[in-house]
Design a protein around this motif. Structure first.
Motif, mmCIF file in Angstrom:
data_model
loop_
_atom_site.group_PDB
_atom_site.id
_atom_site.type_symbol
_atom_site.label_atom_id
_atom_site.label_comp_id
_atom_site.label_asym_id
_atom_site.label_seq_id
_atom_site.Cartn_x
_atom_site.Cartn_y
_atom_site.Cartn_z
ATOM 1 N N GLN A 157 69.024 -11.974 11.222
ATOM 2 C CA GLN A 157 68.007 -11.019 11.548
ATOM 3 C C GLN A 157 67.767 -11.297 13.272
ATOM 4 O O GLN A 157 67.371 -10.140 13.721
ATOM 5 C CB GLN A 157 66.656 -11.459 10.990
ATOM 6 C CG GLN A 157 66.631 -11.282 9.640
ATOM 7 C CD GLN A 157 65.418 -12.043 8.894
ATOM 8 O OE1 GLN A 157 65.283 -13.155 8.711
ATOM 9 N NE2 GLN A 157 64.651 -11.101 7.984
ATOM 10 N N ILE A 161 67.952 -7.870 15.678
ATOM 11 C CA ILE A 161 67.034 -7.385 16.890
ATOM 12 C C ILE A 161 67.486 -7.256 17.943
ATOM 13 O O ILE A 161 67.496 -6.533 18.683
ATOM 14 C CB ILE A 161 65.785 -8.374 16.811
ATOM 15 C CG1 ILE A 161 64.974 -8.169 15.314
ATOM 16 C CG2 ILE A 161 64.832 -8.319 17.754
ATOM 17 C CD1 ILE A 161 64.063 -9.497 15.108
ATOM 18 N N GLU A 165 68.237 -3.995 20.358
ATOM 19 C CA GLU A 165 67.494 -3.722 21.691
ATOM 20 C C GLU A 165 68.774 -3.509 22.819
ATOM 21 O O GLU A 165 68.531 -2.908 23.802
ATOM 22 C CB GLU A 165 66.497 -4.857 22.130
ATOM 23 C CG GLU A 165 65.290 -4.851 21.427
ATOM 24 C CD GLU A 165 64.588 -3.638 22.113
ATOM 25 O OE1 GLU A 165 64.750 -3.274 23.296
ATOM 26 O OE2 GLU A 165 63.744 -2.940 21.478
ATOM 27 N N CYS A 252 63.395 -8.363 23.882
ATOM 28 C CA CYS A 252 63.413 -8.559 22.176
ATOM 29 C C CYS A 252 62.110 -9.807 22.083
ATOM 30 O O CYS A 252 61.831 -10.112 20.887
ATOM 31 C CB CYS A 252 64.558 -9.369 22.069
ATOM 32 S SG CYS A 252 66.149 -8.309 22.084
ATOM 33 N N GLN A 255 59.476 -9.299 19.152
ATOM 34 C CA GLN A 255 59.839 -9.150 17.738
ATOM 35 C C GLN A 255 60.467 -10.514 17.419
ATOM 36 O O GLN A 255 60.102 -10.898 16.292
ATOM 37 C CB GLN A 255 61.252 -8.234 17.903
ATOM 38 C CG GLN A 255 60.824 -6.553 18.077
ATOM 39 C CD GLN A 255 62.176 -5.901 18.086
ATOM 40 O OE1 GLN A 255 62.691 -5.681 17.403
ATOM 41 N NE2 GLN A 255 62.375 -5.439 19.258
ATOM 42 N N LEU A 259 59.245 -12.835 14.193
ATOM 43 C CA LEU A 259 59.922 -13.148 13.267
ATOM 44 C C LEU A 259 60.018 -14.545 13.037
ATOM 45 O O LEU A 259 60.027 -15.267 11.928
ATOM 46 C CB LEU A 259 61.493 -12.940 13.855
ATOM 47 C CG LEU A 259 62.643 -13.288 12.894
ATOM 48 C CD1 LEU A 259 62.833 -12.677 11.575
ATOM 49 C CD2 LEU A 259 64.106 -12.930 13.459
#
Lengths: 298, 298
Positions: A157, A161, A165, A252, A255, A259
């Motif tokens: 994951q 991400i 980006e 990033c 995000q 996460l």
């Protein structure tokens, strides 16, 4: 009366010009205060955030939330008695030898993007993090959180991400300039190592602390402190033969923070994939500046 | 005709109001662009300084000189062929032992304000600086200058600058808050170690480079890079039994830069007095956070 009727248009024009001018002036006063405070940066802020070096412009506090500064409270006042400092000294010859050996070891460190999937003992990583935690920090606030990710799903994951980006960064946001600057390092937005490396260490800086009563605790120079701590972490990894990529994933942070379920006072500073180097790992043939280019003696 | 002469003043008023309104509008457009770029931080700047992380807000470029950005040129494009990375691996048991030993060594590091005047071999300092120079940096720009001062007169001038600013900081600029925060470390504005320590290392970050043709070279993430390099420097000093104080002299940067004749693209990041600990050195009895407070495993 005739004269007056002839003059009326002129008087009206003058009156309107005066009104127009006053309107412009009032607009100016409204807008200049935020604008000029943006331009002169340090000066007006010096009073509200006195610990911020006017020259250095350290972002001790999250710049986006300056209105929350009022919540900042004093560090807990503890009594720290002075104790003798016991040092392990070395004879001069040993010092010289140790300084050379450590330089040789650290000079072998390279940013390695080809990381082996081979497992690395957890305790080695724990010790490296503990070592990073010995760094000095502003007012001993220790403003760092090291999130060590070995779960394959979470790693994937993270990769998604970062790659999404990065692709946007490369193709849209960056000018030709940025892409050309990095061409020589042959990087692109495919970050296979984020899946492959046995560990991803995500280093968060705590832009302020939170006291048990919910009040905020100022974290002086948190970005510099956490970066120093990363320097010591890099040394610790190199010391055990592990490699990493010192990356600062552009945009990033929010995000990845969500996460990894990190609180809002933490911001991502660095992402370090860690592992053994792949057996066929290559690195760009770079040189480091010689001593006379980085040191001046007075 | 009579009607026209009666209407003239009204027409003039309407015309002037229109002009006045247009003037206000044009002022608004002029002022909102800098204001809004200051408020929304990253977004509008993303195009002009695309390498700046919108979340991290790294001050890659001197924020005061954004209008000079146009002068920034591409990094020299060099061809860096890939070469095999030759690593010195260790068996797991050795890794574990090395990681423990390095942690033990680094965990003994303390900020020591009582430094012995005893001379330290120059070569040891040189090797420590060389080691600091092995740090990674954005686009391999190596944006650091280490000014090593052993000349007593220059050390004393540095002390005078730092103490004068510190006194002002303590007594005027700082609120009660800041002074209380540091009380537990028993610091004040007398910095005897600046005279006594055999070396003062002043670490400058180069906010941009300068190419032979006079054009500027972007130094991505220069503050983070130089701070990482300082972390490695601290490790190198600890490794040979030397002590230091990791200080960020508040507002002394410009004066110290001029004293040391450093160019305008360099800004003082840290000042490290370096030497052996004084035989009667004491340190505050501080604890470091345990592993579970600084590390999260996923």
């Amino acid at each position: 009366m005739a004269l007056l009727s002839v003059l009326t248009p002129f008087l009206a024009v003058v009156l309107c010009l005066v009104i127009g001018f006053m309107l412009v002036r009032s607009r100016e006063t409204e807008t200049t205060s935020p604008t000029s405070s943006g331009e002169t940066a340090g000066a007006p802020k010096a009073d509200s955030r006195p610990w911020v070096d006017q020259d250095l412009q350290d972002d001790t506090e999250d710049k986006g939330n300056e209105d929350e500064d009022d919540d900042l409270v004093d560090n807990e006042e503890e009594d720290h008695p002075q104790v003798p400092y016991s040092a392990s000294g070395y004879p001069e010859e040993t010092m010289l030898e140790r300084s050379k050996d450590f330089y040789t070891l650290m000079n072998q460190r390279r940013t390695v993007r080809f990381i082996s999937p081979e497992l690395v003992p957890r305790e080695v990583i724990n010790n490296a993090i503990l070592t990073a935690g010995t760094a000095p920090s502003g007012a001993h606030t220790e403003p760092w959180t090291f999130v060590v990710v070995s779960d394959p799903e979470t790693k994937h994951q993270i990769r998604q991400i970062v790659e999404k980006e990065e692709e946007v960064n490369y193709l849209q946001r960056m000018g030709v300039k940025w892409v050309e600057d990095l061409t020589k390092f042959r990087t692109n937005w495919i970050k296979e190592y984020l899946d492959v490396a046995p560990y991803l260490i995500l280093v968060f800086k705590q832009i302020h602390g939170i006291l048990p009563n919910g009040k905020k605790l100022t974290h002086y120079y948190n970005e510099i402190s956490v970066s120093i701590s990363c320097g010591i972490l890099l040394a610790a990894l190199q010391n055990v033969g592990l490699v990493t990529v010192t990356s600062t994933p552009l945009n990033c942070g929010p995000q990845l923070r969500l996460l990894l379920k990190r609180p809002a006072n933490e911001k991502l500073l660095m992402l370090l994939p860690v592992g053994y180097p792949a057996c066929d790992a290559t690195v760009p043939q770079l040189k480091r500046k010689p001593l006379y280019d980085i040191m001046v003696h007075i």
